[in-house]
Each structure stands twice: as C-alpha cells, then as structure tokens.
Write a protein that holds these residues in place. Sequence first.
Motif, PDB file in Angstrom:
ATOM      1  N   ASN A   1       5.669   1.913   0.786  1.00 49.44           N
ATOM      2  CA  ASN A   1       4.482   1.390   0.100  1.00 49.44           C
ATOM      3  C   ASN A   1       4.383   1.918  -1.336  1.00 49.44           C
ATOM      4  O   ASN A   1       3.877   1.231  -2.216  1.00 49.44           O
ATOM      5  CB  ASN A   1       3.206   1.684   0.894  1.00 49.44           C
ATOM      6  CG  ASN A   1       2.956   3.162   1.085  1.00 49.44           C
ATOM      7  OD1 ASN A   1       3.822   3.987   0.813  1.00 49.44           O
ATOM      8  ND2 ASN A   1       1.781   3.497   1.572  1.00 49.44           N
ATOM      9  N   VAL A   2       4.883   3.122  -1.608  1.00 46.05           N
ATOM     10  CA  VAL A   2       4.892   3.638  -2.978  1.00 46.05           C
ATOM     11  C   VAL A   2       5.916   2.858  -3.807  1.00 46.05           C
ATOM     12  O   VAL A   2       5.650   2.509  -4.968  1.00 46.05           O
ATOM     13  CB  VAL A   2       5.188   5.151  -2.996  1.00 46.05           C
ATOM     14  CG1 VAL A   2       5.369   5.658  -4.416  1.00 46.05           C
ATOM     15  CG2 VAL A   2       4.080   5.920  -2.289  1.00 46.05           C
ATOM     16  N   ALA A   3       7.074   2.572  -3.235  1.00 46.48           N
ATOM     17  CA  ALA A   3       8.076   1.771  -3.941  1.00 46.48           C
ATOM     18  C   ALA A   3       7.533   0.375  -4.247  1.00 46.48           C
ATOM     19  O   ALA A   3       7.734  -0.152  -5.344  1.00 46.48           O
ATOM     20  CB  ALA A   3       9.354   1.666  -3.115  1.00 46.48           C
ATOM     21  N   ARG A   4       6.811  -0.224  -3.289  1.00 48.30           N
ATOM     22  CA  ARG A   4       6.182  -1.532  -3.547  1.00 48.30           C
ATOM     23  C   ARG A   4       5.190  -1.440  -4.693  1.00 48.30           C
ATOM     24  O   ARG A   4       5.117  -2.327  -5.530  1.00 48.30           O
ATOM     25  CB  ARG A   4       5.446  -2.016  -2.298  1.00 48.30           C
ATOM     26  CG  ARG A   4       6.293  -2.707  -1.308  1.00 48.30           C
ATOM     27  CD  ARG A   4       5.431  -3.359  -0.225  1.00 48.30           C
ATOM     28  NE  ARG A   4       6.162  -3.363   1.008  1.00 48.30           N
ATOM     29  CZ  ARG A   4       5.779  -2.787   2.128  1.00 48.30           C
ATOM     30  NH1 ARG A   4       4.642  -2.149   2.206  1.00 48.30           N
ATOM     31  NH2 ARG A   4       6.529  -2.860   3.201  1.00 48.30           N
ATOM     32  N   ALA A   5       4.401  -0.370  -4.724  1.00 56.95           N
ATOM     33  CA  ALA A   5       3.405  -0.203  -5.790  1.00 56.95           C
ATOM     34  C   ALA A   5       4.090  -0.004  -7.143  1.00 56.95           C
ATOM     35  O   ALA A   5       3.625  -0.547  -8.154  1.00 56.95           O
ATOM     36  CB  ALA A   5       2.487   0.974  -5.476  1.00 56.95           C
ATOM     37  N   ILE A   6       5.188   0.737  -7.177  1.00 54.05           N
ATOM     38  CA  ILE A   6       5.897   0.943  -8.443  1.00 54.05           C
ATOM     39  C   ILE A   6       6.497  -0.365  -8.925  1.00 54.05           C
ATOM     40  O   ILE A   6       6.341  -0.744 -10.081  1.00 54.05           O
ATOM     41  CB  ILE A   6       6.974   2.045  -8.287  1.00 54.05           C
ATOM     42  CG1 ILE A   6       6.298   3.413  -8.153  1.00 54.05           C
ATOM     43  CG2 ILE A   6       7.932   2.032  -9.469  1.00 54.05           C
ATOM     44  CD1 ILE A   6       7.248   4.549  -7.837  1.00 54.05           C
ATOM     45  N   PHE A   7       7.194  -1.089  -8.051  1.00 52.63           N
ATOM     46  CA  PHE A   7       7.803  -2.357  -8.463  1.00 52.63           C
ATOM     47  C   PHE A   7       6.761  -3.452  -8.666  1.00 52.63           C
ATOM     48  O   PHE A   7       7.009  -4.404  -9.393  1.00 52.63           O
ATOM     49  CB  PHE A   7       8.885  -2.793  -7.474  1.00 52.63           C
ATOM     50  CG  PHE A   7      10.192  -2.111  -7.733  1.00 52.63           C
ATOM     51  CD1 PHE A   7      11.062  -2.586  -8.689  1.00 52.63           C
ATOM     52  CD2 PHE A   7      10.537  -0.965  -7.042  1.00 52.63           C
ATOM     53  CE1 PHE A   7      12.256  -1.942  -8.956  1.00 52.63           C
ATOM     54  CE2 PHE A   7      11.726  -0.315  -7.290  1.00 52.63           C
ATOM     55  CZ  PHE A   7      12.592  -0.796  -8.245  1.00 52.63           C
ATOM     56  N   GLY A   8       5.610  -3.332  -8.035  1.00 50.22           N
ATOM     57  CA  GLY A   8       4.526  -4.289  -8.249  1.00 50.22           C
ATOM     58  C   GLY A   8       3.699  -3.967  -9.485  1.00 50.22           C
ATOM     59  O   GLY A   8       2.721  -4.635  -9.779  1.00 50.22           O
ATOM     60  N   MET A   9       4.079  -2.878 -10.183  1.00 51.87           N
ATOM     61  CA  MET A   9       3.428  -2.424 -11.420  1.00 51.87           C
ATOM     62  C   MET A   9       1.986  -1.966 -11.183  1.00 51.87           C
ATOM     63  O   MET A   9       1.185  -1.920 -12.106  1.00 51.87           O
ATOM     64  CB  MET A   9       3.493  -3.507 -12.515  1.00 51.87           C
ATOM     65  CG  MET A   9       4.894  -4.007 -12.818  1.00 51.87           C
ATOM     66  SD  MET A   9       6.051  -2.722 -13.311  1.00 51.87           S
ATOM     67  CE  MET A   9       5.488  -2.384 -14.954  1.00 51.87           C
TER      68      MET A   9
ATOM     69  N   THR B   1      16.099   6.944  -1.443  1.00 60.03           N
ATOM     70  CA  THR B   1      15.982   6.296  -0.143  1.00 60.03           C
ATOM     71  C   THR B   1      14.520   5.985   0.130  1.00 60.03           C
ATOM     72  O   THR B   1      13.624   6.695  -0.332  1.00 60.03           O
ATOM     73  CB  THR B   1      16.544   7.193   0.983  1.00 60.03           C
ATOM     74  OG1 THR B   1      15.857   8.439   0.964  1.00 60.03           O
ATOM     75  CG2 THR B   1      18.025   7.442   0.794  1.00 60.03           C
ATOM     76  N   LEU B   2      14.291   4.913   0.878  1.00 60.15           N
ATOM     77  CA  LEU B   2      12.934   4.491   1.196  1.00 60.15           C
ATOM     78  C   LEU B   2      12.622   4.791   2.650  1.00 60.15           C
ATOM     79  O   LEU B   2      13.382   4.448   3.549  1.00 60.15           O
ATOM     80  CB  LEU B   2      12.774   2.989   0.923  1.00 60.15           C
ATOM     81  CG  LEU B   2      12.975   2.554  -0.520  1.00 60.15           C
ATOM     82  CD1 LEU B   2      12.803   1.054  -0.645  1.00 60.15           C
ATOM     83  CD2 LEU B   2      12.040   3.272  -1.440  1.00 60.15           C
ATOM     84  N   ASP B   3      11.488   5.460   2.862  1.00 56.34           N
ATOM     85  CA  ASP B   3      10.998   5.734   4.213  1.00 56.34           C
ATOM     86  C   ASP B   3      10.168   4.553   4.671  1.00 56.34           C
ATOM     87  O   ASP B   3       9.531   3.888   3.858  1.00 56.34           O
ATOM     88  CB  ASP B   3      10.135   6.992   4.231  1.00 56.34           C
ATOM     89  CG  ASP B   3      10.916   8.229   3.833  1.00 56.34           C
ATOM     90  OD1 ASP B   3      12.149   8.238   4.018  1.00 56.34           O
ATOM     91  OD2 ASP B   3      10.308   9.167   3.316  1.00 56.34           O
ATOM     92  N   PRO B   4      10.124   4.313   5.973  1.00 55.29           N
ATOM     93  CA  PRO B   4       9.310   3.192   6.467  1.00 55.29           C
ATOM     94  C   PRO B   4       7.820   3.370   6.266  1.00 55.29           C
ATOM     95  O   PRO B   4       7.279   4.299   5.913  1.00 55.29           O
ATOM     96  CB  PRO B   4       9.620   3.151   7.951  1.00 55.29           C
ATOM     97  CG  PRO B   4      10.528   4.269   8.251  1.00 55.29           C
ATOM     98  CD  PRO B   4      10.854   4.975   7.003  1.00 55.29           C
TER      99      PRO B   4
END
Length: 187
Positions: free
Chosen positions: A86-94, A184-187
């Motif tokens: 969810n943090v990776a989604r937030a970073i790529f979602g700006m 790496t991305l955690d679930p």
Amino acid sequence: MRRPFDDGRLERCARMLLALAGLRRSVARWIRIPSCRTLPGPNRLRDLVIALALCLLSPVLLAADADDSVVMIAHPGVTVDQLPRNVARAIFGMRQRTWPDGTAARVFVLPNSHPVHGRFVKERLEIVPHQLQLSWDRIVFSGTGQAPERVQTPGQMLEQVAATPGGVGYMEQGAVDERVRIITLDP
C-alpha cells in the motif's frame, strides 16, 4: 495413486504440451486429464517420449522466465529494502511524496502502453494501469500535485533512477545492475 512430481509440475507441463504440440491423445491418456478426450493413437510411444522430454526441460524454460519478473528499483541512497504494497501504491499514485525516512521521492514511469509498465502495475501494485492514470489525472487537474516523470525506455529508467536522489521506478529484474537498489514489496 500418487503421481511423481505431485506438486503440479507434471500437469502444468502436460497442459503446455497439449497446447503447443497437439499431442492431446497420448499425453491426456497417460496422465489421465479428465477434461481431454482420449482417443487411441498409432504414435503413442513417440508422443510419450516427446512429452517426457518437454517435462524434463520445463524447469529450464521456467527458470528462463525468472529474469523477466518486474521489480521496483530505487536510487542506492534510499535506505529502504522492503515496502508494504500500500505504501508503494501511494508513492506511485503520487499520494505519498516522501520515503519512510523522510527523503523526497521522485517517481519515474514508462509510457502507459509499455508492456513493462502494465506488468508492474498489475503484478506488483495489484491494480490496473487505468486506476493509476486516474489517480495522476486527479492530482494534476485539482492542482494538488504533479504526475510522475515519464521515461521512454527501460534504459532511460535505469539511468534516471540511478542519477536522481530519492528516485524510484521499475524494470525487468534481468536488466537491473549495481547502480540501483531492488525494493521488495510486502503484501
């Protein structure tokens, strides 16, 4: 009765063989796949030998695809090795503009039509590219932020992420070198 390689490799290999080589009758009868019609064939032994050879080669073929997985990469100065998805989604979602340690994040993406972009968004972020583009459009049109920087090729992605402090992007694992860090991305 338990079959050898009962972890599913034999059945996956047989299904691949059925799709690629058209040896449906012999292979289906040999491993008893219920969804296939079995008709006796004159070349069963030859077909069986071919099927076994392909099954033995399947780990080699699957290992060749391992380098094609898409990974998240970052500038070597980024201190994070793992991120929650969810943090990776937030970073790529700006929506999140900094790394967890407070460093500013600079996001680089490939064009929406690039196959690596689609694979990264679907496989790693577990959303569809359309949702990510909508997120960027919302931020840009509302005046609350900017869209990520676009690069045209994976080579440019590697160069930009390696040269930009706080840079983050993605590329196929086989093309990653020591200039960037894999996250790496955690679930």
